[in-house]
Design a protein around this motif. Structure first.
Motif, PDB file in Angstrom:
ATOM      1  N   LYS A 358      62.977 -80.390  17.949  1.00 48.86           N
ATOM      2  CA  LYS A 358      64.325 -80.883  17.691  1.00 48.86           C
ATOM      3  C   LYS A 358      64.339 -81.382  16.244  1.00 48.86           C
ATOM      4  N   GLY A 359      65.303 -80.958  15.465  1.00 47.18           N
ATOM      5  CA  GLY A 359      65.314 -81.413  14.070  1.00 47.18           C
ATOM      6  C   GLY A 359      64.568 -80.486  13.131  1.00 47.18           C
ATOM      7  N   GLY A 360      63.694 -79.604  13.656  1.00 50.52           N
ATOM      8  CA  GLY A 360      62.984 -78.657  12.797  1.00 50.52           C
ATOM      9  C   GLY A 360      63.770 -77.374  12.611  1.00 50.52           C
ATOM     10  N   ILE A 361      65.050 -77.475  12.896  1.00 45.33           N
ATOM     11  CA  ILE A 361      65.886 -76.283  12.968  1.00 45.33           C
ATOM     12  C   ILE A 361      66.366 -75.865  11.579  1.00 45.33           C
ATOM     13  N   ILE A 362      66.373 -74.555  11.337  1.00 41.03           N
ATOM     14  CA  ILE A 362      66.947 -74.019  10.108  1.00 41.03           C
ATOM     15  C   ILE A 362      68.387 -73.638  10.414  1.00 41.03           C
ATOM     16  N   ASN A 363      69.293 -74.031   9.525  1.00 39.87           N
ATOM     17  CA  ASN A 363      70.709 -73.754   9.734  1.00 39.87           C
ATOM     18  C   ASN A 363      71.147 -72.612   8.819  1.00 39.87           C
ATOM     19  N   ILE A 364      71.518 -71.496   9.419  1.00 46.52           N
ATOM     20  CA  ILE A 364      71.944 -70.317   8.649  1.00 46.52           C
ATOM     21  C   ILE A 364      73.450 -70.181   8.817  1.00 46.52           C
ATOM     22  N   GLY A 365      74.189 -70.745   7.894  1.00 44.98           N
ATOM     23  CA  GLY A 365      75.645 -70.653   7.972  1.00 44.98           C
ATOM     24  C   GLY A 365      76.177 -71.108   9.327  1.00 44.98           C
ATOM     25  N   GLY A 366      75.594 -72.191   9.865  1.00 42.11           N
ATOM     26  CA  GLY A 366      76.069 -72.736  11.133  1.00 42.11           C
ATOM     27  C   GLY A 366      75.314 -72.216  12.349  1.00 42.11           C
TER      28      GLY A 366
END
Lengths: 459, 85
Positions: A358-366
């Motif tokens: 949780k929190g290690g997520i990459i955000n690619i345009g949402g």
């Protein structure tokens, strides 16, 4: 029952080995590593701050049941955090080795030297106390959290084993972990309680030398993180060891690493365990498959209950810690006594798979990407040893996914690299939605593994 | 291969991988009408960094992202090392 009483009947061959030497466990019944100062540590809150794992191990055996609280200092903790840790754990004594305490302990009233050369113990009888064990988390920033356990909880997942018999006498445990971290401490306790010898790791030792040392001691049970194992599998000396039991924990065990271990050790039992410093050991999976059966979430298994809340695994267990010491923790348990592990899981069919932190997520345009799910796909390629997926800034989508890949030593031909790159991308395109497919792949000679044994992920 | 040709080659490659069809390219065509969506263009920029060793858009904070294909190519031509000219 304190650790010292567990070793009262230790067989003569049970030893703790490190790179420099060995100590017979049975010798601790009538001798001490604390050079006559055991009594001075009675009832105190003791920081184990030795440089060597062997002296840490000896101090733990000797001080459980004697000290009020044992705080175990891992070797990589930023010294700047020492004053906060000492204050938060009410530390009034420190155990060191190597002749002098390291800097930062001048205000601790009692400072005791510990050495692997034992001296006779005059009187080892004390009123036994229930000692708190405090482990430090390995967060990347800020003061580490101090996680409070006791021996009963730390050993809750360890099945009682007969202390004698041919099975235990031939059992030799080892771990790639440092025993001052949760994963390594589990193996130390398994060995001590099971009457087995233990071969300790050394951070400075090359992998090949370590494997040869494990081979010399005839290691039968070996544990480490998937990153530890991938690194070991890269060494030609991997063929020198033949463990009966191979254990993975601390990171997601993907199918590729399980399969590689199966190929390397066709006759071994291979299990991956889920544990965290806060939640303790959740479960072990022994069917050779990644993930865990969804049925594990039903009912109570070995005292452990699990549930998934907002995708994150929560565990209620007798092996869980009780609270954080000091001011830097917050609440460890939720209102129902569950620990939120922060490890995200996803159900596919009748199994759950770990998706990342949780929190290690990459955000690619949402759109969200867990680096670990992409790494699991890349690692399926037969030429890939390990991979690290990370975000790269992008002017259009905020971030984009890129991958650093370590190839197996058997395919170091530069002219093959474009083909392998295309194959990996095709594998990703077939298995993942397109925002999760790496935009670029770089081949690198190695990936950094932190002292915790886990792949080093940058902020 | 010239910078422009490299860019067009990579645009076609990314379009193929993403199952898109490229519009006939000319300098005045808006980049987002080329057939690549924003993810496709983000991937294109990462690939071109791999090929050309430069990413003109993330190097500087104030950089305006190009609106047309011509601006896009020019950004690379301006940023590229002399060997590529």
């Amino acid at each position: 029952m304190p650790l010292r009483r567990h070793i009262a009947n230790a067989h003569a061959d049970q030893c703790l080995f490190d790179r420099a030497g060995q100590v017979r466990v049975a010798a601790l019944a009538s001798a001490t590593s604390l050079h006559g100062s055991l009594g001075d540590l009675r009832g105190r809150s003791v920081l184990i701050a030795t440089a060597s794992q062997l002296t840490s191990a000896l101090a733990l055996i000797e001080l459980d049941g004697v000290a009020r609280r044992l705080t175990i200092l891992p070797p990589d903790v930023d010294r700047a955090h020492l004053p906060a840790l000492i204050a938060d754990a009410d530390i009034d004594a420190v155990v060191f080795d190597g002749g002098a305490p390291q800097e930062g302990f001048s205000h601790v009233p009692v400072r005791i030297a510990c050495a692997s050369s034992l001296v006779p113990l005059d009187d080892g009888r004390f009123d036994e106390v229930r000692t708190e064990w405090v482990l430090l988390t390995s967060g990347t920033t800020g003061v580490p959290k101090m996680v409070v356990h006791n021996l009963a909880g730390l050993t809750a997942a360890i099945a009682p084993q007969p202390q004698t018999g041919p099975e235990t006498e031939s059992m030799v445990w080892a771990t790639f972990y440092d025993i001052r971290r949760y994963g390594g401490l589990q193996i130390f306790l398994r060995a001590i309680l099971g009457g087995a010898s233990l071969v300790l790791s050394s951070a400075e030792e090359p992998v090949a030398d370590h494997l040869l040392r494990l081979s010399r001691h005839g290691v039968t049970h070996l544990s480490g993180t998937p990153s530890h194992w991938r690194r070991a599998l890269m060494s030609p000396e991997i063929g020198k060891i033949a463990p009966r039991y191979v254990r993975l924990s601390g990171e997601i065990a993907d199918q590729a690493v399980l399969d590689h271990l199966r190929t390397a050790f066709p006759h071994a039992a291979i299990g991956h365990a889920y544990a965290s410093t806060e939640a303790g050991v959740g479960f072990a999976v022994n069917d050779g498959l990644a993930g865990f059966p969804a049925a594990y979430l039903e009912g109570v298994r070995g005292g452990v209950e699990m549930k998934v809340v907002d995708g994150s695994l929560r565990i209620r267990s007798p092996g869980a810690a009780s609270h954080y010491a000091g001011a830097h923790g917050g609440e460890l348990l939720d209102a129902d006594g569950f620990v939120d592990t922060g490890d995200m899981v996803e159900r596919r069919g009748d199994r759950y798979f770990f998706a990342g932190r949780k929190g290690g997520i990459i955000n690619i345009g949402g759109l969200k990407v867990h680096p670990e799910e992409v790494e699991a796909v890349i690692n399926r390629h037969p030429q890939v040893r390990m991979s690290l997926v990370r975000p790269k800034r992008s002017p259009l989508t905020g971030s984009i996914v890129i991958a650093d890949v370590v190839l197996k030593s058997s395919c170091k031909r530069a002219e093959d690299e474009p083909t392998i790159k295309n194959d990996i991308l095709q594998l990703c395109r077939d298995a993942l939605p397109r925002h999760k497919v790496p935009a670029a792949i770089s081949f690198v000679p190695a990936l950094a593994v932190a002292s915790t044994g886990k792949l080093a992920r940058r902020g | 291969m010239s910078i422009k040709l490299t860019i067009i080659d990579q645009m076609q490659q990314v379009a193929r991988e993403h199952g898109k069809t490229l519009a006939p390219l000319d300098d005045d065509l808006a980049l987002l009408d080329s057939g690549l969506d924003s993810l496709g263009i983000a991937v294109l920029v990462a690939r071109l960094e791999d090929r050309l060793g430069v990413d003109p858009f993330t190097a500087s904070e104030e950089m305006q992202f190009p609106v047309t294909v011509g601006d896009f190519v020019k950004a690379y031509e301006n940023a590229a090392a002399p060997a590529h000219r």
